[in-house]
Scaffold this motif. Sequence first.
Motif, PDB file in Angstrom:
ATOM      1  N   GLY A 157      -2.904   8.238 -14.321  1.00 17.56           N
ATOM      2  CA  GLY A 157      -4.220   8.739 -14.746  1.00 17.56           C
ATOM      3  C   GLY A 157      -4.208   9.537 -15.902  1.00 17.56           C
ATOM      4  N   ILE A 158      -3.039  10.091 -15.932  1.00 21.67           N
ATOM      5  CA  ILE A 158      -2.632  10.898 -17.250  1.00 21.67           C
ATOM      6  C   ILE A 158      -1.637  10.340 -18.160  1.00 21.67           C
ATOM      7  CG2 ILE A 158      -3.260  13.403 -15.949  1.00 21.67           C
ATOM      8  CD1 ILE A 158      -0.288  13.650 -15.987  1.00 21.67           C
ATOM      9  N   ARG A 215      -5.978  17.530  -2.730  1.00 24.49           N
ATOM     10  CA  ARG A 215      -6.114  15.971  -3.028  1.00 24.49           C
ATOM     11  C   ARG A 215      -5.576  15.194  -1.897  1.00 24.49           C
ATOM     12  NH1 ARG A 215      -5.145  17.920  -8.295  1.00 24.49           N
ATOM     13  NH2 ARG A 215      -2.913  17.438  -8.267  1.00 24.49           N
ATOM     14  N   VAL A 216      -4.369  15.592  -1.582  1.00 25.50           N
ATOM     15  CA  VAL A 216      -3.606  14.529  -0.668  1.00 25.50           C
ATOM     16  C   VAL A 216      -4.527  14.816   0.662  1.00 25.50           C
ATOM     17  CG1 VAL A 216      -1.527  14.598   0.870  1.00 25.50           C
ATOM     18  CG2 VAL A 216      -1.316  14.955  -1.585  1.00 25.50           C
ATOM     19  N   PRO A 251     -11.122   9.255  -6.745  1.00 19.61           N
ATOM     20  CA  PRO A 251     -12.335  10.681  -6.930  1.00 19.61           C
ATOM     21  C   PRO A 251     -11.929  11.957  -6.907  1.00 19.61           C
ATOM     22  CG  PRO A 251     -13.064   8.564  -5.553  1.00 19.61           C
ATOM     23  CD  PRO A 251     -11.796   8.513  -5.962  1.00 19.61           C
ATOM     24  N   VAL A 252     -10.693  12.028  -5.844  1.00 18.38           N
ATOM     25  CA  VAL A 252     -10.385  13.480  -5.712  1.00 18.38           C
ATOM     26  C   VAL A 252      -9.790  14.200  -6.741  1.00 18.38           C
ATOM     27  CG1 VAL A 252      -9.800  12.658  -3.438  1.00 18.38           C
ATOM     28  CG2 VAL A 252      -7.886  12.726  -5.101  1.00 18.38           C
ATOM     29  N   PHE A 253      -9.497  13.475  -8.006  1.00 13.39           N
ATOM     30  CA  PHE A 253      -9.130  14.106  -9.341  1.00 13.39           C
ATOM     31  C   PHE A 253     -10.050  14.516 -10.236  1.00 13.39           C
ATOM     32  CE2 PHE A 253      -5.372  11.651  -7.844  1.00 13.39           C
ATOM     33  CZ  PHE A 253      -4.261  12.486  -8.256  1.00 13.39           C
ATOM     34  N   GLY A 254     -11.359  14.221  -9.829  1.00 12.55           N
ATOM     35  CA  GLY A 254     -12.360  14.523 -10.694  1.00 12.55           C
ATOM     36  C   GLY A 254     -12.288  14.024 -12.235  1.00 12.55           C
ATOM     37  N   ASP A 255     -12.557  14.904 -13.238  1.00  5.26           N
ATOM     38  CA  ASP A 255     -12.270  14.288 -14.595  1.00  5.26           C
ATOM     39  C   ASP A 255     -11.001  14.729 -15.056  1.00  5.26           C
ATOM     40  OD1 ASP A 255     -12.534  17.153 -14.678  1.00  5.26           O
ATOM     41  OD2 ASP A 255     -14.208  17.352 -16.071  1.00  5.26           O
ATOM     42  N   ARG A 256      -9.945  15.304 -14.142  1.00  6.20           N
ATOM     43  CA  ARG A 256      -8.696  15.400 -14.639  1.00  6.20           C
ATOM     44  C   ARG A 256      -7.859  14.132 -15.110  1.00  6.20           C
ATOM     45  NH1 ARG A 256      -5.731  20.191 -13.391  1.00  6.20           N
ATOM     46  NH2 ARG A 256      -6.865  21.476 -12.160  1.00  6.20           N
ATOM     47  N   ILE A 257      -8.166  13.029 -14.676  1.00  2.00           N
ATOM     48  CA  ILE A 257      -7.715  11.804 -14.994  1.00  2.00           C
ATOM     49  C   ILE A 257      -8.827  10.608 -15.422  1.00  2.00           C
ATOM     50  CG2 ILE A 257      -5.725  12.083 -13.482  1.00  2.00           C
ATOM     51  CD1 ILE A 257      -7.140  10.128 -11.756  1.00  2.00           C
ATOM     52  N   LYS A 298      -1.231  19.374 -16.253  1.00  2.00           N
ATOM     53  CA  LYS A 298      -2.623  18.578 -16.379  1.00  2.00           C
ATOM     54  C   LYS A 298      -3.297  18.363 -14.957  1.00  2.00           C
ATOM     55  CE  LYS A 298      -1.284  15.926 -20.744  1.00  2.00           C
ATOM     56  NZ  LYS A 298      -1.148  14.499 -21.291  1.00  2.00           N
ATOM     57  N   LEU A 299      -2.435  18.554 -13.971  1.00  2.00           N
ATOM     58  CA  LEU A 299      -2.826  18.221 -12.561  1.00  2.00           C
ATOM     59  C   LEU A 299      -3.144  19.431 -11.747  1.00  2.00           C
ATOM     60  CD1 LEU A 299      -1.023  14.942 -12.051  1.00  2.00           C
ATOM     61  CD2 LEU A 299      -3.447  14.981 -12.536  1.00  2.00           C
TER      62      LEU A 299
END
Length: 707
Positions: A486-487, A387-388, A529-535, A377-378
């Motif tokens: 987030g997931i 992201r890091v 924000p770095v995850f976008g719409d993934r979480i 999922k990530l």
Amino acid sequence: MTTQNLLVELFVEELPPKVLKKLGDAFAGVLFEQLKAQGLASADDSVVTAYASPRRLAAHVTHVWRKAADKAVQQKLMPVSVGLDASGHATPALLKKLQALGADVSDPAVAALKRAPDGKAEALFYDSLVTGAALDTGLQKALEEAIAKLPIPKVMSYQLETDCALPGWSSVNFVRPAHGLVALHGSTVVPITALGLKAGNTTQGHRFEAKVSPVVIQDADAYAQTLLSDGAVIASFNDRRFAIVQQLAQAAERLGPGYEVLMDEDLLSEVTGLVEHPNVLVCEFEAQFLDVPQECLILTMKANQKYFPLVDAKGTLTNKFLVVSNISPDDASAVIQGNERVVRPRLADAKFFFDQDRKKTLASRVAGLDKVVYHNKLGSQGERVQRVRAIAEAIARRLGADVADVQRAAELAKTDLVTDMVGEFPELQGIMGRYYALNDGLSAEVADAIEDHYKPRFAGDELPRNTIGVIVALADKLETLVGMFGIGNLPTGDKDPFALRRHALGVIRMLVEKDLPLELAELVEDAMPVFGDRITNASAALADFIYDRLAGSLREQGYSPQEVEAVLALRPQRLGDVAKRLAAVRAFAALPEAPALAAANKRIANILKKAQDVDAHVSEVLLKEAAEIALYAAMKEVAPRAKAQFEAGDYTASLQTLAALRAPVDAFFDGVMVNADEMDLRLNRQGLLKSLHDAMNRVADLSRLAA
């Protein structure tokens, strides 16, 4: 009736070495508890000694009776009104109960039943004398319980040998095949059975060095000494471990000054579980292998070969190592050469991996992380690294750190995952990244950060050694926490596959111990924000999780639940301030004014909660009562000083200054009706209390200190 000492041994094939001590302690402990529960051993006088070697589990128990004492037992039967009719005769219910107990149901026996109050009613009680357990039956039960409760994750099924199998037995399930059972009460064999075996007084010694076979145990107290003298086995796990430690130290000392054993408690316990009569030998490997990072050599020697490396006084690895052999030949040269021959290919592999890995730079390996799955999922490790990197950049800007170095360290931190060395030895991730970074010409600060970004890896581990490392470590752990929350991948019970609890404690330790001027909410918001719409946004749940971990950590450090709750109720964003707040709360709680002010705070909080949306505004014109005028005057004098002290970070002084409000606060509640009928008076008094509440609870929620 005299007692004798008891010995029980279960002789088996080689047991798992990493859990041998645990198995031995569990076997002896359960056996002992069962004997005490049956009255065969004394809780005061009996002592149990556990024995565990690679091929046996045993227990020696002192002061064990051949037969337990008879025991007077009183059993409640039923209320008198149920058990006896109006004429005093037994009812069918009572007769049935007595018959089930095997008791006399005659009229005289019923009349002799004891009557005693039981709550509000009177009940019938039956007194009997229970015959004490005989040792053979009691030990049989205890042994079966001890075997059943062994902490064995997996068992194996095996066929019994025909000549020793009992009728009805064909196969057995146990951790390893069992081949012998000893049970001695003094010098007498106790006739018990287990795992298809009959108890006797013989066992087996060392596979290669026993003087006799079988080894005959004449008496329970002769067990350890007989095994040592006739069987060449040190039966006690602790004695064997001590012997290994002594021999390791002596071997290093014989080599001359400057040699030290690289001791490892887990390795020491495992080796103790592998040998029955230890013999430490000195071996060596070719000095050319010392060009390989010593962490690689140490790991392969310890993990693969169970060897103890030797270092010099500076902690640098030497080309000598120690082997704990299970045999003691007159000429040990063949054993030494055999171990040296076995370790050589392992070290050669490590050297090959190291040489091959250095042919490619870490920067050239970044693209390879896109092929490594992180989470379905990530995304990939490559996506995670980006992201890091973004989170680390945001933290660096907040701290005014070198953004370019932070970005470089974050981008390269995971690249050693696709090297041959880390592929073979995953434990070296980060460590090898540092070596390869230095080989690529990167600065020591960036190289150290690449290694340190995994820290702290466990409780008590050191923190990253420089600011770049701290920033990347924070970013790495925050990315994991925010992503997993987030997931919805949260820890449950004792299951925490992504080590989220450890990551949270790592974030806490760095913020607290490095006293970083960072707010927790801002860090989480930077990471979202770095995850976008993934979480989905789970910042509230994550904050709760982190504060829960912080609360647990603080309680473990000795702070009381009330102190911790008072400080964390305000959700302080600068975790580096928490220790100062706790110190201030502890100092305040010791003041004589504290209990009254804490109780008043609790009362004020309840009033404001019921009033809702109270404005902290006071009109002097509406102050009518002398007590509210006095409180307002005291607040005008005390509150500004307390606020200035709070803003200067002197939380202790701030709370001690506020302690001067005790008298006017007490007088206010004694002489003023807060909820006056007139609306303007009521709102003004609520505003006064709101101002007081705000002033007094900047450091902590003092109402949590109220009894």
